[in-house]
Design a protein around this motif. Structure first.
Motif, PDB file in Angstrom:
ATOM      1  N   VAL A   1       0.837  -1.204   0.000  1.00  0.00           N
ATOM      2  CA  VAL A   1       0.000   0.000   0.000  1.00  0.00           C
ATOM      3  C   VAL A   1       0.870   1.251   0.000  1.00  0.00           C
ATOM      4  CG1 VAL A   1      -1.675   1.337   1.343  1.00  0.00           C
ATOM      5  CG2 VAL A   1      -1.929  -1.149   1.150  1.00  0.00           C
ATOM      6  N   ILE A   2       1.885   1.261   0.851  1.00  0.00           N
ATOM      7  CA  ILE A   2       2.741   2.445   0.969  1.00  0.00           C
ATOM      8  C   ILE A   2       3.504   2.689  -0.327  1.00  0.00           C
ATOM      9  CG2 ILE A   2       4.710   3.433   2.194  1.00  0.00           C
ATOM     10  CD1 ILE A   2       3.782   1.924   4.686  1.00  0.00           C
ATOM     11  N   SER A   3       4.107   1.648  -0.888  1.00  0.00           N
ATOM     12  CA  SER A   3       4.889   1.837  -2.110  1.00  0.00           C
ATOM     13  C   SER A   3       4.006   2.230  -3.288  1.00  0.00           C
ATOM     14  CB  SER A   3       5.664   0.558  -2.442  1.00  0.00           C
ATOM     15  OG  SER A   3       4.786  -0.489  -2.794  1.00  0.00           O
ATOM     16  N   GLN A   4       2.778   1.707  -3.309  1.00  0.00           N
ATOM     17  CA  GLN A   4       1.849   2.076  -4.382  1.00  0.00           C
ATOM     18  C   GLN A   4       1.472   3.540  -4.285  1.00  0.00           C
ATOM     19  OE1 GLN A   4       1.116   0.816  -7.150  1.00  0.00           O
ATOM     20  NE2 GLN A   4      -0.934  -0.081  -7.235  1.00  0.00           N
ATOM     21  N   ALA A   5       1.200   4.021  -3.076  1.00  0.00           N
ATOM     22  CA  ALA A   5       0.839   5.423  -2.885  1.00  0.00           C
ATOM     23  C   ALA A   5       1.988   6.346  -3.279  1.00  0.00           C
ATOM     24  CB  ALA A   5       0.431   5.662  -1.429  1.00  0.00           C
ATOM     25  N   VAL A   6       3.208   5.979  -2.892  1.00  0.00           N
ATOM     26  CA  VAL A   6       4.378   6.797  -3.237  1.00  0.00           C
ATOM     27  C   VAL A   6       4.587   6.805  -4.748  1.00  0.00           C
ATOM     28  CG1 VAL A   6       6.881   7.015  -2.976  1.00  0.00           C
ATOM     29  CG2 VAL A   6       5.476   6.426  -0.999  1.00  0.00           C
ATOM     30  N   ARG A   7       4.430   5.656  -5.378  1.00  0.00           N
ATOM     31  CA  ARG A   7       4.605   5.584  -6.831  1.00  0.00           C
ATOM     32  C   ARG A   7       3.571   6.434  -7.546  1.00  0.00           C
ATOM     33  NH1 ARG A   7       2.660   2.753 -11.186  1.00  0.00           N
ATOM     34  NH2 ARG A   7       1.206   1.527  -9.928  1.00  0.00           N
ATOM     35  N   TRP A   8       2.329   6.344  -7.146  1.00  0.00           N
ATOM     36  CA  TRP A   8       1.280   7.146  -7.778  1.00  0.00           C
ATOM     37  C   TRP A   8       1.590   8.637  -7.670  1.00  0.00           C
ATOM     38  CZ3 TRP A   8      -3.551   4.281  -5.445  1.00  0.00           C
ATOM     39  CH2 TRP A   8      -3.848   3.168  -6.249  1.00  0.00           C
ATOM     40  N   TYR A   9       2.050   9.062  -6.509  1.00  0.00           N
ATOM     41  CA  TYR A   9       2.256  10.496  -6.275  1.00  0.00           C
ATOM     42  C   TYR A   9       3.350  11.060  -7.178  1.00  0.00           C
ATOM     43  CZ  TYR A   9       2.968  14.886  -3.776  1.00  0.00           C
ATOM     44  OH  TYR A   9       3.086  16.222  -3.452  1.00  0.00           O
ATOM     45  N   PHE A  10       4.444  10.317  -7.341  1.00  0.00           N
ATOM     46  CA  PHE A  10       5.549  10.826  -8.148  1.00  0.00           C
ATOM     47  C   PHE A  10       5.427  10.461  -9.632  1.00  0.00           C
ATOM     48  CE2 PHE A  10       7.606  10.612  -3.898  1.00  0.00           C
ATOM     49  CZ  PHE A  10       7.925  11.959  -3.789  1.00  0.00           C
ATOM     50  N   ARG A  11       4.634   9.461  -9.944  1.00  0.00           N
ATOM     51  CA  ARG A  11       4.505   9.032 -11.348  1.00  0.00           C
ATOM     52  C   ARG A  11       3.428   9.815 -12.092  1.00  0.00           C
ATOM     53  NH1 ARG A  11       4.080   8.735 -15.849  1.00  0.00           N
ATOM     54  NH2 ARG A  11       3.953   6.928 -17.242  1.00  0.00           N
ATOM     55  N   PHE A  12       2.294  10.071 -11.440  1.00  0.00           N
ATOM     56  CA  PHE A  12       1.162  10.694 -12.103  1.00  0.00           C
ATOM     57  C   PHE A  12       0.884  12.079 -11.512  1.00  0.00           C
ATOM     58  CE2 PHE A  12       0.349   6.054 -12.064  1.00  0.00           C
ATOM     59  CZ  PHE A  12       0.469   5.826 -13.425  1.00  0.00           C
ATOM     60  N   GLN A  13       0.077  12.845 -12.207  1.00  0.00           N
ATOM     61  CA  GLN A  13      -0.282  14.175 -11.727  1.00  0.00           C
ATOM     62  C   GLN A  13      -1.484  14.068 -10.787  1.00  0.00           C
ATOM     63  OE1 GLN A  13      -0.337  17.390 -14.594  1.00  0.00           O
ATOM     64  NE2 GLN A  13       0.848  16.176 -16.042  1.00  0.00           N
ATOM     65  N   LEU A  14      -1.241  13.467  -9.644  1.00  0.00           N
ATOM     66  CA  LEU A  14      -2.284  13.238  -8.650  1.00  0.00           C
ATOM     67  C   LEU A  14      -1.965  14.013  -7.376  1.00  0.00           C
ATOM     68  CD1 LEU A  14      -2.686   9.371  -9.020  1.00  0.00           C
ATOM     69  CD2 LEU A  14      -4.237  11.112  -9.904  1.00  0.00           C
ATOM     70  N   SER A  15      -2.991  14.559  -6.764  1.00  0.00           N
ATOM     71  CA  SER A  15      -2.805  15.197  -5.471  1.00  0.00           C
ATOM     72  C   SER A  15      -2.870  14.137  -4.376  1.00  0.00           C
ATOM     73  CB  SER A  15      -3.890  16.251  -5.236  1.00  0.00           C
ATOM     74  OG  SER A  15      -5.158  15.626  -5.074  1.00  0.00           O
ATOM     75  N   LEU A  16      -2.522  14.534  -3.165  1.00  0.00           N
ATOM     76  CA  LEU A  16      -2.598  13.597  -2.038  1.00  0.00           C
ATOM     77  C   LEU A  16      -4.034  13.140  -1.803  1.00  0.00           C
ATOM     78  CD1 LEU A  16      -0.189  15.473   0.394  1.00  0.00           C
ATOM     79  CD2 LEU A  16       0.323  13.413  -0.929  1.00  0.00           C
ATOM     80  N   ARG A  17      -4.986  14.049  -2.001  1.00  0.00           N
ATOM     81  CA  ARG A  17      -6.399  13.686  -1.819  1.00  0.00           C
ATOM     82  C   ARG A  17      -6.890  12.780  -2.944  1.00  0.00           C
ATOM     83  NH1 ARG A  17      -5.768  18.540   0.711  1.00  0.00           N
ATOM     84  NH2 ARG A  17      -6.881  18.803   2.699  1.00  0.00           N
ATOM     85  N   ASP A  18      -6.346  12.935  -4.144  1.00  0.00           N
ATOM     86  CA  ASP A  18      -6.677  12.001  -5.226  1.00  0.00           C
ATOM     87  C   ASP A  18      -6.254  10.584  -4.854  1.00  0.00           C
ATOM     88  OD1 ASP A  18      -7.673  14.035  -6.836  1.00  0.00           O
ATOM     89  OD2 ASP A  18      -5.773  14.354  -7.874  1.00  0.00           O
ATOM     90  N   ILE A  19      -5.052  10.457  -4.316  1.00  0.00           N
ATOM     91  CA  ILE A  19      -4.546   9.139  -3.936  1.00  0.00           C
ATOM     92  C   ILE A  19      -5.348   8.576  -2.771  1.00  0.00           C
ATOM     93  CG2 ILE A  19      -2.515   7.891  -3.085  1.00  0.00           C
ATOM     94  CD1 ILE A  19      -0.816   9.986  -4.565  1.00  0.00           C
ATOM     95  N   GLU A  20      -5.726   9.445  -1.840  1.00  0.00           N
ATOM     96  CA  GLU A  20      -6.577   9.011  -0.735  1.00  0.00           C
ATOM     97  C   GLU A  20      -7.871   8.387  -1.265  1.00  0.00           C
ATOM     98  OE1 GLU A  20      -8.923  10.959   3.134  1.00  0.00           O
ATOM     99  OE2 GLU A  20      -7.747  12.226   1.773  1.00  0.00           O
TER     100      GLU A  20
END
Length: 261
Positions: free
Chosen positions: A17-36
């Motif tokens: 879960v943690i690595s997926q969230a970190v990857r999404w944040y730096f890979r895509f144009q997503l905000s923290l709330r988008d990932i949430e």
């Protein structure tokens, strides 16, 4: 034998879960709330503040792993600087890429003088094992003045890009992803956080951003599978038969890591 602690020791969420969230944040144009929201859709209830702490804690380490595993930088360096606003004041973001477009390093500085250029040259040299054969810059006079004072670069060929040809400058084009992310985040605010974020953003984004238009579909999928396998190694994930996200287990031979750029 003493057992070493897990990288994720003390965290109640699993490594996947943690690595997926970190990857999404730096890979895509997503905000923290988008990932949430994306995690909530998958049954994971976590606040955006926890995700922010994960990116702060693990982002730099993952980026270092990516930079270590990628191929050696090319023999040509392209250097350029762009203006970014920090707290209403203009700052210079210096960037160096090789002839393949791979980001070598970035540095946020207040000035654009010889001292700033020299500081950036030394930073890039410290992160590269080889001295380049050629350096390409714009016509900013700080570059040749600083280069002349660095022994390793004195005899390196220096090519200047004319103003009318800047659209062909690889370093200029490398700023595009940063500009896109800057707009998505509604601007950068603090120099320290900007430096920290962009130092992770470049390597992690490029690890997955293959030049798809140059690859056959089958080769693209094979190389992307190898990137995901490498990412699991970088982040210390043991791929189980069933994970939180039900990822497909890839059998890509990690000996092909030489293709990871």
């Amino acid at each position: 034998m003493k057992k070493t602690k897990s990288l994720y020791h003390g965290h109640r969420f699993p490594a996947s879960v943690i690595s997926q969230a970190v990857r999404w944040y730096f890979r895509f144009q997503l905000s923290l709330r988008d990932i949430e929201e994306l995690l909530f859709e998958r049954g994971v209830v976590v606040s955006h503040e926890s995700i922010r702490r994960w990116t702060d804690k693990f982002g730099a380490g993952f980026a270092r792993q990516v930079k270590t595993a990628r191929r050696q930088p090319g023999s040509t360096w392209h250097l350029d600087e762009m203006f970014v606003t920090q707290g209403g004041e203009p700052w210079l973001l210096w960037r160096a890429v090789d002839e393949h477009g791979i980001e070598l390093d970035i540095l946020l500085q207040k000035r654009r003088d010889k001292a700033a250029a020299k500081r950036f040259f030394k930073r890039v040299l410290a992160g590269c094992s080889k001295v380049p054969k050629k350096i390409v810059t714009d016509q900013l006079r700080s570059y040749p003045a600083a280069k002349a004072e660095i022994p390793e670069l004195v005899n390196v060929k220096h090519v200047f890009v004319k103003a009318c040809a800047r659209v062909n400058n690889r370093a200029e084009n490398s700023h595009q992803s940063t500009r896109e992310r800057e707009r998505r985040m509604r601007g950068f605010r603090l120099p320290e956080r900007t430096q920290s974020f962009l130092s992770c953003f470049g390597p992690i984004r490029q690890h997955f951003a293959l030049k798809r238009h140059l690859l056959r579909a089958s080769l693209y999928r094979k190389q992307l599978a190898a990137r995901f396998e490498a990412w699991r190694l970088f982040t210390g994930i043991v791929q189980a038969a069933s994970t939180v996200f039900s990822d497909t287990t890839v059998r890509a031979d990690i000996s092909s890591r030489g293709t990871v750029t």
